[in-house]
Enzyme design. Structure first.
Site, PDB file in Angstrom:
ATOM      1  N   SER A   1      44.875  41.752  35.728  1.00 57.87           N
ATOM      2  CA  SER A   1      43.642  42.520  35.714  1.00 57.87           C
ATOM      3  C   SER A   1      42.710  42.074  36.849  1.00 57.87           C
ATOM      4  O   SER A   1      43.089  42.193  38.019  1.00 57.87           O
ATOM      5  CB  SER A   1      42.987  42.381  34.329  1.00 57.87           C
ATOM      6  OG  SER A   1      41.965  43.323  34.156  1.00 57.87           O
ATOM      7  N   ALA A   2      41.525  41.547  36.543  1.00 55.96           N
ATOM      8  CA  ALA A   2      40.669  41.037  37.614  1.00 55.96           C
ATOM      9  C   ALA A   2      41.366  39.920  38.370  1.00 55.96           C
ATOM     10  O   ALA A   2      41.198  39.772  39.590  1.00 55.96           O
ATOM     11  CB  ALA A   2      39.346  40.538  37.034  1.00 55.96           C
TER      12      ALA A   2
END
Length: 382
Positions: A148-149
């Site tokens: 994700s991030a």
């Protein structure tokens, strides 16, 4: 004016990222604190893991957690340190701090944190150099992955420090440079306004003056991801086609069970870029039934162990230099049958960063000066 449906969707995405990893911040004591790793302009923390009796010139895998997660929590669920015990490689877990981002997301959408020689990117680069020098690791076998991030930050590290990494694996991430503000970040997560292939390739080219060779790129995504649209998987692949000299059409595309795989190869058949799209999987890291890690929120048991398959594609599991003692094999992509496995000058930003008072276990005072000298020689610290 933004449609109310877009606003609701963006709020839902924010809620999803704030929940990511909140239920699995387990710290089972396997990881150690890494400190004294340089000027740390991005104000990050760091943990690491070394298997017992690790050989010299072992590989290093850098693992970037998702929002609200910790290094220890992600390690517990992904099983990376279990695999390190089995295969014999070192692990580095950079960690975001709440002072930088309240949800502990790496700031992949802030230019100052993803430019070469500045912010969080430079902090991670300093950690890597510290690990290599302190533990005599193999500079030719440094790899990075993230969720994700963390996946978007892994994409940024591969873009701004391509000479450092042999390969990277981006899980539910986004292409480098696609967003420069928080609103843009949420739009790109939904698949809106993603730059064109040409623009993405220009962003990658302008990140450094690196002439090559370039790291291999593996992309993992769920087709039903409602937090980061799966369109970002193709965008990441498209960004890297030009530097690898590849056409837009993959050499191989096929489906096996729930896994759709697209592979771009070099002339000898080695995979340079691959997309692994898992049917009906949502937002998270794919896990299998191989005994690595454990499922939880955003750590998804879908019958495919991305941890093991990523390590296999990097040839650090069951290959020469691993604890298995096996000989190196020259695996080629079978184009008929789908398979799952397979320096420019630094300009450090002098912004002061967080410093730790105590030396790291394993990085003693006797080696502190050696590490700092190495960082200065590499242009990573003033």
């Amino acid at each position: 004016m933004r449609k109310i449906s877009d606003t609701i969707a963006r709020l839902a995405a924010l809620q999803a990222t704030s929940r990511l990893g909140s239920a699995h911040t387990t710290n089972d004591g396997r990881l150690e604190l890494l400190s004294n790793f340089g000027s740390n302009p991005g104000n990050l923390g760091a943990m690491y893991y070394l298997p017992p009796d690790l050989n010299e010139a072992a590989p290093l895998v850098v693992v970037l957690h998702g929002c609200t997660q910790t290094g220890a929590g992600y390690d517990h669920h992904s099983g990376w340190s279990q695999l390190a015990d089995e295969a014999g490689f070192a692990l580095l877990y950079p960690e975001q701090q709440r002072a930088n981002n309240p949800n502990l997301c790496f700031n992949w959408f802030q230019p100052k944190d993803v430019d070469r020689g500045s912010g969080e990117a430079l902090s991670i680069r300093q950690m890597i150099e510290t690990m290599v020098v302190a533990h005599k690791l193999d500079r030719k076998r440094i790899f990075i992955t993230g969720l994700s991030a963390g996946g978007a930050m892994a994409a940024a590290m591969l873009a701004v420090y391509p000479e450092v990494f042999a390969a990277g694996a981006i899980i539910a991430g986004l292409p480098y440079g696609c967003a420069a503000t928080v609103p843009e970040a949420f739009d790109r997560m939904r698949g809106h306004g993603v730059p064109s292939e040409r623009t993405l390739q220009q962003l990658l080219r302008s990140a450094t003056n690196h002439p090559g060779p370039w790291p291999r790129i593996s992309i993992w995504h769920g087709s039903s991801d409602q937090t980061v649209a799966s369109a970002n998987a193709k965008a990441i692949a498209s960004q890297w086609l030009c530097v690898h000299g590849l056409a837009s059409t993959p050499e191989y595309s096929g489906t096996q069970s729930k896994l759709n795989r697209q592979v771009w190869c070099d002339p000898s058949g080695d995979a340079l870029i691959e997309i692994n799209l898992i049917s009906a999987m949502g937002h998270g890291t794919p896990l299998g039934s191989d005994g690595l890690g454990t499922s939880g929120p955003f750590m998804l048991d879908v019958g495919v162990s991305s941890t093991r398959e990523i390590a296999r594609s990097w040839n650090i599991v069951g290959q020469q230099g691993s604890r298995s003692g096996g000989s190196t094999t020259d695996e080629r992509i079978d184009l008929q049958t789908p398979v799952i496995a397979q320096a420019d000058r630094e300009e450090p930003w002098p912004k002061p960063g967080m410093q730790f008072d105590q030396p790291t276990k394993g990085v003693h005072e006797s080696t502190k000066k050696l590490i700092e000298d190495a960082l200065r020689t590499a242009g990573l610290m003033r």
